[in-house]
Motif scaffolding. Structure first.
Motif, PDB file in Angstrom:
ATOM      1  N   ASP A  18       0.844  -1.184   0.000  1.00  0.00           N
ATOM      2  CA  ASP A  18       0.000   0.000   0.000  1.00  0.00           C
ATOM      3  C   ASP A  18       0.881   1.236   0.000  1.00  0.00           C
ATOM      4  N   ASP A  56      -9.939  10.061  -4.281  1.00  0.00           N
ATOM      5  CA  ASP A  56      -8.912   9.037  -4.035  1.00  0.00           C
ATOM      6  C   ASP A  56      -9.438   7.966  -3.091  1.00  0.00           C
ATOM      7  N   ARG A 114      -8.021   3.652 -11.057  1.00  0.00           N
ATOM      8  CA  ARG A 114      -7.624   2.496 -10.222  1.00  0.00           C
ATOM      9  C   ARG A 114      -7.272   1.367 -11.184  1.00  0.00           C
ATOM     10  N   GLN A 158      -9.366   4.087  -3.662  1.00  0.00           N
ATOM     11  CA  GLN A 158      -8.699   3.124  -2.791  1.00  0.00           C
ATOM     12  C   GLN A 158      -9.662   2.014  -2.372  1.00  0.00           C
ATOM     13  N   THR A 183      -3.308   3.436  -7.898  1.00  0.00           N
ATOM     14  CA  THR A 183      -4.140   4.536  -8.364  1.00  0.00           C
ATOM     15  C   THR A 183      -3.264   5.647  -8.898  1.00  0.00           C
TER      16      THR A 183
END
Length: 969
Positions: free
Chosen positions: A695, A822, A852, A826, A863
């Protein structure tokens, strides 16, 4: 106590006192007897008193031998021997039971075992006589010698007789009060107005004793055989005649209706001479009279006439005789009680006792050698005997003392106090033990005797007048007891019946306390506290109930030969401990975890487990613990396991037995079992390997909450889970990882689980961080303005960005989606359609969209963002409209104007240049041919024709528009 042994400075020569044991037994009243040998509170149970039938109303006399053993007693008429039987020739004496002083017994000088009994009758008509008693007669029980019975000395006298020892000899004087013209053969006549004295003489060598028949000639009265007492001229038959113990004073008490009172004279015990004018101290009815042992104080009663049935009253009065000039003013009336009259008598303990009619108690004047005496009405219990008016009369010099002695105990500071102390100028002492002392002034002197025994104490006294006197007296120093230690093995007991106490026989300690001391000399008693022990009161029963815990017992050792309450004693203490039977139950299992062998055999540190047992038992004091392999060994205290080394079990569980031993009592113990248990390792759950996507930031690492795996690792058991980076750390429990742990790439995590029993197990699992796809950055995207576009919306075809987002990746392996935020990108929420429209937003020219890119296999995603640009579409202005309500071009409609410009202003003019219509972005309404300005505002449609308009955009980037429009109907 302070025993009355004092000195009067009016003596002419020195004297020695006789023993007081002759006054040990008092027989009086109705079957009453008291033994002053050694203490007057011991009620006699001798059958001589109880079976004699003795009952005398007033006069009485008794005598004991030099050891204090009773010899005989008399009421003046009958003489009873020590067995309470009348002597064969002992009846019919001239005395009378109703005479104030019916008899007095004088020990014959120089003749052992011989006594003279002087008797007087009732009233003024009976004689003063004497009879001789020899103790060798009647088998040693004594009898009156025939031919020497009722020998008359004075044919008539008052109910009074007294005697004292002649100074410097063993001779004595007998005194009475009568008529001056009375003789041995004539009763005389008139009032009693004379004092008489006869000498009782002994001659050493032939050892003979006799009473001289003629009264002693009185030089103060011209050599006549009597001394005149003009101030005492009265019948004077009732009331006492008293001579002071030192023989120097004589008091006459009279209780008659006329000329009653108390009169004081002087007497010389060296030659039998009376003197003095007769000092009248009181004019009331005086019956009982007595001097203190020091002769310093004189006491008498003031009592109403004899009325034993009630209504009687008695007052007690004291005088200090030291200051001759102020005797009368020293009067001190210190008691007033509802009693009938009764005689007063000095006891061998130095206190003065008071007869109480029909009472089972003797009264006592206490502190009689002080200026503050008190009267105790219940001093001595004489029940079942009953008191009457009289007490035994003794030779007063038997009680004589030359100085007060306080504390006659070995090793203590014995005090010597001269009487009439303020008159003493100096004194020179010889204490009889080699110690001497010279003192200036009237101080109290002390001497400490190192050894018990009898000492002859002499003192040379000079008074303030310059008079010099010598006095000699024997005193006895008594052993002070010593409390020897008690055998400590006798002090601990076990409450084996769990009653809360234990009966302890205190007498078992007596031999230890006595040590080498004589049990016949010392009494041992036990007390609950030091106050009671010191006072000798409230002794404990010998079968004492000692309670659980510590019981402090105080012991008193007291010399029973010392004078009453004289303090020849010592106290000490010891502690009895009563322990409860130490018990314990429900001892928890001693559990330890099996090692890697998992064979159920381990080494147990039993010493470390003993505190657990003690706590379970309630932490009893004075208890030792041993551990045994069998109940029998625990009971017999055999085969105790050595707890200083590890103990290896043989089975699991294995039962051991603990013995709780009270260290103070070998018979006070308890036992209980407990288990040794070897616990197996816990069974852990299987944790699946974890794969997660990288991540942001995309650095190949990710944070993991390790505790999310706790429940799986514990597998339903209670305990604690920790996580470690190596197997070694997991095994030892060292270097636990933080709960939130960052993993890079792929890593093995080792979990350690410790259950509530303390046993541990480990397991492991892998965590892999998978890479996110390399997403491309899409270019800016402009909205579409073509004929298909509704100018109220901005249109974007998002799919045109796909190739840039894939960044060369195979589109079959990835999924592309677009979002406005965003966060949505996500979380893959609120995905946009590929044909994305959004209303015009005045003043807004750009915005962001988020792409994405998700790996269809791993689920990992990435992203990126790109800009969308809002451009204004070209506006087409119509050249005419027809407001005829046919639904076709009914208004001047300008598509996109209001949507794209938020600050415009529209004005329409007629051909004359007048504004007929005006609107703006804030209140925009399409022009429908009806004017809202000018003179025709709101008054129907405008005429057909051409009209001009101006649009002000109020936007610096846009030029205003001016054109025309045609209205037609």
């Amino acid at each position: 106590m302070k025993k009355a042994i004092l000195l009067l400075l009016t003596l002419v020569i020195s004297f020695s006192v006789t023993a007081q044991e002759e006054s040990s037994w008092w027989i009086f009243g109705d079957g009453a007897g008291v033994e002053f040998n050694p203490n007057p509170q011991n009620r006699s149970s001798d059958p001589a008193v109880l079976t004699s039938g003795y009952d005398t109303d007033e006069g009485v006399a008794s005598i004991s031998d030099e050891m204090g053993n009773l010899l005989f007693f008399t009421d003046g008429s009958t003489v009873w021997n020590r067995n309470g039987v009348a002597m064969p020739n002992g009846t019919g004496l001239d005395g009378n039971f109703s005479s104030t002083q019916s008899a007095i017994v004088i020990k014959a000088p120089e003749t052992a075992g011989v006594y003279f009994v002087a008797t007087v009758g009732a009233g003024n008509t009976s004689p003063l006589s004497y009879s001789r008693i020899e103790m060798a007669l009647n088998g040693g029980l004594g009898d009156v010698v025939p031919g020497v019975k009722n020998v008359t000395l004075l044919a008539a006298c008052a109910e009074k007789v007294a005697a004292t020892i002649q100074t410097g000899t063993n001779n004595a004087y007998i005194m009475t009060f009568g008529r001056s013209n009375a003789t041995s053969v004539s009763t005389g006549s008139g009032d009693n107005n004379a004092l008489f004295a006869w000498e009782v003489r002994g001659i050493a060598g032939p050892n003979v004793s006799f009473v001289l028949p003629a009264p002693i000639a009185q030089s103060a009265n011209g050599g006549l055989p009597y001394f005149s007492t003009p101030l005492a001229a009265t019948n004077g038959d009732r009331g006492m005649l008293r001579v002071s113990p030192d023989g120097t004073k004589l008091a006459i008490g009279t209780q008659n209706l006329t000329n009653q009172g108390l009169f004081l004279y002087d007497f010389n015990p060296g030659n039998g001479q009376f003197s003095g004018a007769g000092l009248q101290l009181d004019n009331g009815p005086v019956y009982g009279v007595e001097f203190s042992a020091s002769s310093q104080y004189l006491y008498h009663d003031l009592s109403s006439n004899y009325s034993p049935t009630g209504g009687s009253n008695k007052r007690l009065v004291q005088y200090d005789l030291c200051d001759q000039a102020n005797i009368v003013s020293s009067r001190n009336e210190f008691a007033n009680v509802p009693e009938s009259r009764g005689t007063l008598q000095l006891g061998r303990d130095g206190e003065i006792y008071v007869a109480r009619f029909d009472q089972t108690f003797l009264g006592r004047i206490e502190n009689s050698e002080t200026a503050t005496p008190t009267y105790n009405t219940t001093a001595v219990d004489i029940s079942p005997g009953v008191g009457k008016q009289g007490l035994p009369v003794f030779v007063q010099s038997s009680f004589a003392s030359s100085f007060t002695v306080n504390d006659q105990c070995q090793g203590d500071a014995t005090e010597f106090i001269l009487a009439c102390l303020p008159q003493v100028a100096a004194s020179n002492w010889d204490f009889g033990d080699g110690n001497t002392l010279m003192v200036t002034g009237p101080g109290v002197v002390t001497n400490t005797y190192a050894t018990a025994g009898t000492y002859t104490v002499s003192v040379n006294v000079t008074n303030v007048s310059g008079d010099v006197r010598d006095f000699t007296q024997d005193i006895t120093i008594y052993e002070n007891g010593i409390v020897d230690p008690v055998d400590v093995t006798l002090l601990d007991y076990c409450d084996d019946d769990n009653s809360g106490d234990e009966v302890v026989d205190l007498s078992q300690f007596t031999l230890d306390v006595l040590g080498a001391q004589d049990s016949a000399t010392f009494n041992i008693s036990y007390y609950a506290n030091s106050v009671d022990a010191d006072a000798g009161q409230n002794p404990l029963p010998l079968n004492y109930n000692a309670t659980l815990g510590s019981n402090t017992i105080w012991v008193r050792i007291e010399n029973n030969t010392s004078p009453i309450n004289d303090g020849c004693s010592a106290i000490g203490s010891f502690v009895l401990t009563v322990s409860s039977v130490p018990t314990v139950s429900n001892i928890p299992d001693y559990e330890i975890c099996d090692d890697a062998s998992q064979d159920g055999i381990e080494d147990f540190d039993l010493a470390s487990f003993l505190p657990t047992i003690a706590t379970q038992a309630g932490d009893p004091v004075d208890v030792d613990y041993t551990i045994h392999e069998s109940q029998a060994d625990a009971d017999m205290n055999m085969g105790a396991i050595d707890t200083t080394v590890p103990y290896t079990n043989t089975t699991s569980p294995q039962v051991l037995y603990v013995r709780l031993q009270n260290i103070n009592d070998i018979d006070c113990f308890g036992t209980a079992p407990f288990n040794l248990v070897v616990l197996g390792a816990p069974t852990l759950g299987t944790v699946a390997n974890i794969e997660v996507c990288d991540d942001a930031p995309l650095d190949g690492s990710s944070d993991f909450t390790l505790s999310d795996q706790d429940a799986t690792v514990a597998n339903g058991s209670a305990g604690t889970v920790t996580y470690h980076s190596t197997q070694a750390d997991a095994d030892s429990g060292a270097a636990a990882l933080p709960n939130v742990y960052t993993v890079s790439g792929s890593e093995t995590i080792y979990a350690r689980f410790v259950n509530d029993a303390g046993c541990a197990g480990t397991t492991s699992f892998d965590i892999t961080v998978q890479a996110a796809p390399a997403i491309g950055n899409a270019p800016d995207l402009t909205n579409i303005c073509d004929a298909t576009v509704d100018l109220n919306q901005n249109l974007f075809e998002l799919s045109v960005q796909d190739a840039a987002v894939l960044n060369g990746l195979n589109p079959a392996d990835y999924t592309i989606s677009y979002y406005t935020t965003d966060s949505d990108a996500q979380n893959a929420t609120n995905e946009l359609p590929l044909s994305y429209t959004v209303p015009f937003q005045s003043g807004v020219t750009t915005d962001l969209l988020f792409a994405r890119l998700e790996n269809n296999t791993t689920g990992c995603f990435n992203t990126s963002q790109f800009t969308i640009i809002f451009e204004r579409c070209e506006i087409v202005f119509p050249e005419g409209f027809s407001p005829n309500n046919d639904g076709i071009n009914d208004t001047f409609s300008i598509p996109g104007l209001a949507e794209q410009y938020n600050n415009f202003n529209l004005q329409i003019f007629n051909r004359n240049g007048s504004v007929v219509y005006e609107t703006s972005a804030s209140n925009y309404e399409e022009f429908a041919g009806i004017p809202n300005k000018g003179a025709l505002a709101g008054d129907g449609l405008l005429p057909v024709g051409t009209y001009f308009y101006v649009i002000q955009y109020n936007d610096q980037d846009e030029e205003d528009t001016a054109s025309w429009v045609y209205i037609n109907y």
